[in-house]
Write a protein that holds these residues in place. Structure first.
Motif, PDB file in Angstrom:
ATOM      1  N   ARG A 250       0.848  -1.195   0.000  1.00 26.19           N
ATOM      2  CA  ARG A 250       0.000   0.000   0.000  1.00 26.19           C
ATOM      3  C   ARG A 250       0.882   1.244   0.000  1.00 26.19           C
ATOM      4  NH1 ARG A 250      -4.991   1.986   1.101  1.00 26.19           N
ATOM      5  NH2 ARG A 250      -5.126   3.942   2.288  1.00 26.19           N
ATOM      6  N   PRO A 251       0.658   2.180  -0.937  1.00 22.67           N
ATOM      7  CA  PRO A 251       1.444   3.417  -0.941  1.00 22.67           C
ATOM      8  C   PRO A 251       1.340   4.156   0.384  1.00 22.67           C
ATOM      9  CG  PRO A 251       0.319   3.163  -3.026  1.00 22.67           C
ATOM     10  CD  PRO A 251      -0.223   2.093  -2.107  1.00 22.67           C
ATOM     11  N   VAL A 252       2.454   4.690   0.829  1.00 24.19           N
ATOM     12  CA  VAL A 252       2.557   5.305   2.150  1.00 24.19           C
ATOM     13  C   VAL A 252       2.335   6.812   2.099  1.00 24.19           C
ATOM     14  CG1 VAL A 252       4.193   5.749   4.041  1.00 24.19           C
ATOM     15  CG2 VAL A 252       4.051   3.468   3.009  1.00 24.19           C
ATOM     16  N   MET A 253       2.683   7.463   0.991  1.00 20.07           N
ATOM     17  CA  MET A 253       2.613   8.922   0.909  1.00 20.07           C
ATOM     18  C   MET A 253       1.380   9.378   0.138  1.00 20.07           C
ATOM     19  SD  MET A 253       5.209  11.740  -0.869  1.00 20.07           S
ATOM     20  CE  MET A 253       6.644  11.369   0.150  1.00 20.07           C
ATOM     21  N   THR A 254       0.687  10.369   0.712  1.00 17.68           N
ATOM     22  CA  THR A 254      -0.358  11.107   0.001  1.00 17.68           C
ATOM     23  C   THR A 254       0.066  12.566  -0.053  1.00 17.68           C
ATOM     24  OG1 THR A 254      -2.129   9.613   0.706  1.00 17.68           O
ATOM     25  CG2 THR A 254      -2.770  11.835   0.023  1.00 17.68           C
ATOM     26  N   LEU A 255       0.141  13.130  -1.253  1.00 16.06           N
ATOM     27  CA  LEU A 255       0.557  14.523  -1.430  1.00 16.06           C
ATOM     28  C   LEU A 255      -0.656  15.365  -1.799  1.00 16.06           C
ATOM     29  CD1 LEU A 255       2.901  16.592  -1.613  1.00 16.06           C
ATOM     30  CD2 LEU A 255       3.008  16.056  -4.055  1.00 16.06           C
ATOM     31  N   ALA A 256      -0.923  16.368  -0.982  1.00 18.80           N
ATOM     32  CA  ALA A 256      -2.094  17.217  -1.205  1.00 18.80           C
ATOM     33  C   ALA A 256      -1.725  18.677  -0.966  1.00 18.80           C
ATOM     34  CB  ALA A 256      -3.237  16.813  -0.281  1.00 18.80           C
ATOM     35  N   ALA A 257      -2.515  19.564  -1.565  1.00 20.96           N
ATOM     36  CA  ALA A 257      -2.346  21.007  -1.378  1.00 20.96           C
ATOM     37  C   ALA A 257      -3.719  21.641  -1.290  1.00 20.96           C
ATOM     38  CB  ALA A 257      -1.549  21.603  -2.540  1.00 20.96           C
ATOM     39  N   SER A 258      -3.750  22.870  -0.830  1.00 20.16           N
ATOM     40  CA  SER A 258      -4.998  23.633  -0.743  1.00 20.16           C
ATOM     41  C   SER A 258      -5.027  24.655  -1.872  1.00 20.16           C
ATOM     42  CB  SER A 258      -5.089  24.364   0.595  1.00 20.16           C
ATOM     43  OG  SER A 258      -5.081  23.444   1.671  1.00 20.16           O
ATOM     44  N   LEU A 259      -6.134  24.716  -2.588  1.00 23.87           N
ATOM     45  CA  LEU A 259      -6.238  25.702  -3.656  1.00 23.87           C
ATOM     46  C   LEU A 259      -6.017  27.109  -3.107  1.00 23.87           C
ATOM     47  CD1 LEU A 259      -9.292  24.505  -5.798  1.00 23.87           C
ATOM     48  CD2 LEU A 259      -6.845  24.198  -6.259  1.00 23.87           C
ATOM     49  N   ALA A 260      -5.165  27.855  -3.767  1.00 23.31           N
ATOM     50  CA  ALA A 260      -4.859  29.212  -3.327  1.00 23.31           C
ATOM     51  C   ALA A 260      -5.792  30.246  -3.942  1.00 23.31           C
ATOM     52  CB  ALA A 260      -3.409  29.559  -3.679  1.00 23.31           C
ATOM     53  N   LEU A 261      -6.440  29.870  -5.056  1.00 29.20           N
ATOM     54  CA  LEU A 261      -7.293  30.824  -5.757  1.00 29.20           C
ATOM     55  C   LEU A 261      -8.167  30.062  -6.731  1.00 29.20           C
ATOM     56  CD1 LEU A 261      -7.877  33.903  -6.371  1.00 29.20           C
ATOM     57  CD2 LEU A 261      -6.199  33.682  -8.226  1.00 29.20           C
ATOM     58  N   VAL A 262      -9.422  30.494  -6.852  1.00 26.27           N
ATOM     59  CA  VAL A 262     -10.321  30.007  -7.905  1.00 26.27           C
ATOM     60  C   VAL A 262     -10.924  31.247  -8.558  1.00 26.27           C
ATOM     61  CG1 VAL A 262     -12.391  28.687  -8.451  1.00 26.27           C
ATOM     62  CG2 VAL A 262     -10.825  27.864  -6.680  1.00 26.27           C
ATOM     63  N   LYS A 263     -10.845  31.323  -9.890  1.00 32.31           N
ATOM     64  CA  LYS A 263     -11.347  32.533 -10.556  1.00 32.31           C
ATOM     65  C   LYS A 263     -11.939  32.207 -11.916  1.00 32.31           C
ATOM     66  CE  LYS A 263      -6.796  33.807 -12.466  1.00 32.31           C
ATOM     67  NZ  LYS A 263      -5.736  34.838 -12.438  1.00 32.31           N
ATOM     68  N   HIS A 264     -12.829  33.108 -12.381  1.00 32.52           N
ATOM     69  CA  HIS A 264     -13.437  32.995 -13.699  1.00 32.52           C
ATOM     70  C   HIS A 264     -12.542  33.682 -14.718  1.00 32.52           C
ATOM     71  CE1 HIS A 264     -17.429  31.576 -12.310  1.00 32.52           C
ATOM     72  NE2 HIS A 264     -17.102  32.241 -11.199  1.00 32.52           N
ATOM     73  N   VAL A 265     -12.398  33.061 -15.877  1.00 35.35           N
ATOM     74  CA  VAL A 265     -11.658  33.666 -16.983  1.00 35.35           C
ATOM     75  C   VAL A 265     -12.444  33.425 -18.264  1.00 35.35           C
ATOM     76  CG1 VAL A 265      -9.402  33.373 -15.873  1.00 35.35           C
ATOM     77  CG2 VAL A 265     -10.261  31.608 -17.417  1.00 35.35           C
ATOM     78  N   PRO A 266     -12.254  34.297 -19.260  1.00 36.95           N
ATOM     79  CA  PRO A 266     -12.962  34.111 -20.530  1.00 36.95           C
ATOM     80  C   PRO A 266     -12.264  33.095 -21.415  1.00 36.95           C
ATOM     81  CG  PRO A 266     -11.605  36.076 -20.621  1.00 36.95           C
ATOM     82  CD  PRO A 266     -11.488  35.559 -19.215  1.00 36.95           C
ATOM     83  N   GLY A 267     -12.917  32.705 -22.463  1.00 40.58           N
ATOM     84  CA  GLY A 267     -12.274  31.862 -23.462  1.00 40.58           C
ATOM     85  C   GLY A 267     -11.121  32.606 -24.118  1.00 40.58           C
ATOM     86  N   GLY A 268     -10.118  31.852 -24.552  1.00 39.21           N
ATOM     87  CA  GLY A 268      -8.956  32.457 -25.190  1.00 39.21           C
ATOM     88  C   GLY A 268      -7.943  33.029 -24.225  1.00 39.21           C
ATOM     89  N   HIS A 269      -8.076  32.703 -22.937  1.00 35.83           N
ATOM     90  CA  HIS A 269      -7.162  33.250 -21.922  1.00 35.83           C
ATOM     91  C   HIS A 269      -5.936  32.340 -21.820  1.00 35.83           C
ATOM     92  CE1 HIS A 269      -5.697  34.999 -18.202  1.00 35.83           C
ATOM     93  NE2 HIS A 269      -6.721  35.837 -18.161  1.00 35.83           N
ATOM     94  N   GLY A 270      -4.748  32.929 -21.914  1.00 39.20           N
ATOM     95  CA  GLY A 270      -3.522  32.160 -21.750  1.00 39.20           C
ATOM     96  C   GLY A 270      -3.292  31.792 -20.297  1.00 39.20           C
ATOM     97  N   VAL A 271      -2.663  30.638 -20.098  1.00 46.59           N
ATOM     98  CA  VAL A 271      -2.435  30.130 -18.741  1.00 46.59           C
ATOM     99  C   VAL A 271      -0.969  29.767 -18.567  1.00 46.59           C
ATOM    100  CG1 VAL A 271      -3.000  28.317 -17.078  1.00 46.59           C
ATOM    101  CG2 VAL A 271      -4.799  29.249 -18.543  1.00 46.59           C
ATOM    102  N   SER A 272      -0.336  30.402 -17.616  1.00 48.41           N
ATOM    103  CA  SER A 272       1.045  30.142 -17.205  1.00 48.41           C
ATOM    104  C   SER A 272       2.048  30.515 -18.303  1.00 48.41           C
ATOM    105  CB  SER A 272       1.228  28.689 -16.745  1.00 48.41           C
ATOM    106  OG  SER A 272       2.432  28.562 -16.003  1.00 48.41           O
ATOM    107  N   TYR A 273       3.333  30.328 -17.976  1.00 43.40           N
ATOM    108  CA  TYR A 273       4.410  30.771 -18.865  1.00 43.40           C
ATOM    109  C   TYR A 273       4.287  30.173 -20.261  1.00 43.40           C
ATOM    110  CZ  TYR A 273       6.783  32.428 -14.636  1.00 43.40           C
ATOM    111  OH  TYR A 273       7.107  33.089 -13.474  1.00 43.40           O
ATOM    112  N   GLY A 274       4.506  31.029 -21.239  1.00 44.29           N
ATOM    113  CA  GLY A 274       4.539  30.566 -22.619  1.00 44.29           C
ATOM    114  C   GLY A 274       3.183  30.353 -23.242  1.00 44.29           C
ATOM    115  N   HIS A 275       2.112  30.468 -22.454  1.00 42.45           N
ATOM    116  CA  HIS A 275       0.750  30.262 -22.961  1.00 42.45           C
ATOM    117  C   HIS A 275       0.630  28.961 -23.749  1.00 42.45           C
ATOM    118  CE1 HIS A 275      -0.810  34.712 -22.586  1.00 42.45           C
ATOM    119  NE2 HIS A 275      -0.470  34.160 -21.428  1.00 42.45           N
ATOM    120  N   HIS A 276       1.196  27.884 -23.197  1.00 40.39           N
ATOM    121  CA  HIS A 276       1.062  26.585 -23.851  1.00 40.39           C
ATOM    122  C   HIS A 276      -0.346  26.018 -23.684  1.00 40.39           C
ATOM    123  CE1 HIS A 276       5.292  26.093 -24.963  1.00 40.39           C
ATOM    124  NE2 HIS A 276       5.537  26.784 -23.852  1.00 40.39           N
TER     125      HIS A 276
END
Length: 391
Positions: A250-276
């Motif tokens: 049985r795997p021993v480690m569970t890695l979790a985080a808490s969302l820092a932000l949730v927001k609405h964005v329009p279509g065509g919005h770039g996300v993170s470096y390089g807009h990949h």
């Protein structure tokens, strides 16, 4: 111990020590005639060396193994009892300190043996050494043609009261590929090199070559001791042959985080470096506050899986140093909602193996690379035959 309630909310790696103890017992059952070494190198593969070593010993591991002497010395300084072995030495290493701490020393060549002998003379006590044979892995270990010289010098040092040869050992190259021709070749050569040393007068306490995959699938490799690393932490050493549950792990480690932000964005919005990644339509984005500085592999940009609100999400765009983004598809979990990167899979969350596939690597690397900014939260700490409910 840090508890879940007091851990920082940004992220945590929850370490289930009951699962670790159960894994050790399972591995012992796979090799009932051999002693078991729990390998806790690299901070117990990222899980925390001291708590994991203690839990492994509680579950019946009679040896602990590390790569570096500093790791071994830290275990002893923390009060870990019993046999501890380390094997990755460089010239000028802390031989004397290791001898004083009663640690078994892996020796692969004459230079190392000579430094051990010098340190033992200064310590006024014999060093425990384990001679390593290179049977085909091509890393550490003594080549077959140099083996007679190493054995002869070790026996001379033993006769002088400066060392005790406590072990003869090697390491398999392809144990995670059952049927690979190198396995039988290495085992045959190991038997020959052990037999030679014993004919010359070496009387080892243990002979060992089996790692995690060999412990699980190659009974002929068990000899006197098995060295189990990744399997102790519940990760399959050979995903091609089965998931952890197929081996009783049985795997021993569970890695979790808490969302820092949730927001609405329009279509065509770039996300993170390089807009990949560009949003295909109006949506919601969630910010997960961990990144490659925490050990999240940048190679999993655009593919790393996360469980949020009971649904699998995928990293949107590039993973940055401290954070990455997921497209929530219009869902609106609140800031602080849990994002589970990986765990045992009980709740439908991804596993470390899923992240390994996303990053083009192995699960060993996924858990080992989780950095020190992520606190380890130890649950099921007390051993009540693992019927405990404490967190």
């Amino acid at each position: 111990m840090t508890t879940r309630e007091t851990a920082p909310l940004r992220a945590r790696a929850e370490i289930d020590l009951a699962a670790l103890r159960a894994n050790v017992r399972t591995l012992r059952a796979h090799a009932p005639a051999a002693a078991l070494m729990a390998v806790v190198k690299s901070d117990a593969y990222g899980h925390g060396a001291i708590p994991c070593a203690r839990a492994a010993v509680e579950a019946g591991a009679t040896w602990l193994g590390t790569a570096t002497p500093e790791e071994a010395l830290a275990l002893r300084a923390a009060g870990l009892p019993g046999r501890i072995m380390c094997w990755l030495w460089v010239p000028g290493g802390p031989w004397r300190e290791a001898i004083d701490a009663d640690i078994d020393l892996g020796v692969s060549g004459l230079w190392a043996l000579r430094e051990v002998v010098e340190a033992a003379a200064g310590a006024g006590a014999p060093a425990r050494v384990q001679l390593k044979a290179d049977t085909g892995l091509g890393r550490n270990g003594c080549q077959p043609e140099d083996w007679p010289g190493l054995v002869a010098e070790a026996l001379r040092a033993e006769a002088a009261g400066l060392v005790r040869v406590t072990g003869l050992w090697s390491h398999l190259a392809c144990a995670d590929e059952p049927g690979h021709p190198s396995i039988e070749a290495q085992l045959a050569l190991f038997r020959q090199m052990v037999a030679y040393a014993e004919r010359q007068g070496v009387r080892p306490e243990v002979r060992h070559i089996a790692n995690s995959p060999a412990t699980l699938t190659l009974p002929d490799s068990h000899f006197d001791l098995v060295r189990t690393g990744i399997a102790v932490y519940g990760i399959s050493p050979s995903p091609e042959l089965g998931v952890p549950a197929d081996f009783g792990l049985r795997p021993v480690m569970t890695l979790a985080a808490s969302l820092a932000l949730v927001k609405h964005v329009p279509g065509g919005h770039g996300v993170s470096y390089g807009h990949h990644y560009v949003t295909p339509g109006a949506t919601t984005l969630g910010l997960v506050p961990v990144g490659y500085a925490d050990g999240i592999p940048r190679h999993a940009s655009g593919s790393g899986p996360v469980l949020i609100g009971g649904k699998w999400r995928t990293v949107a765009g590039r993973i940055a140093m401290d954070q990455f983004v997921v497209d929530l598809g219009g869902d609106e979990p609140g800031a602080g909602a849990e994002a589970v990167l990986f765990g045992p899979g009980d709740r439908g969350e991804p596993t470390a193996e899923d992240w390994a596939k996303a990053a083009g690597t192995i699960a060993y690397e996924i858990v080992t690379r989780i950095g020190t900014r992520v606190p380890r939260v130890y649950v099921k700490v007390n051993n009540q035959q693992d019927g405990e409910a404490n967190r």
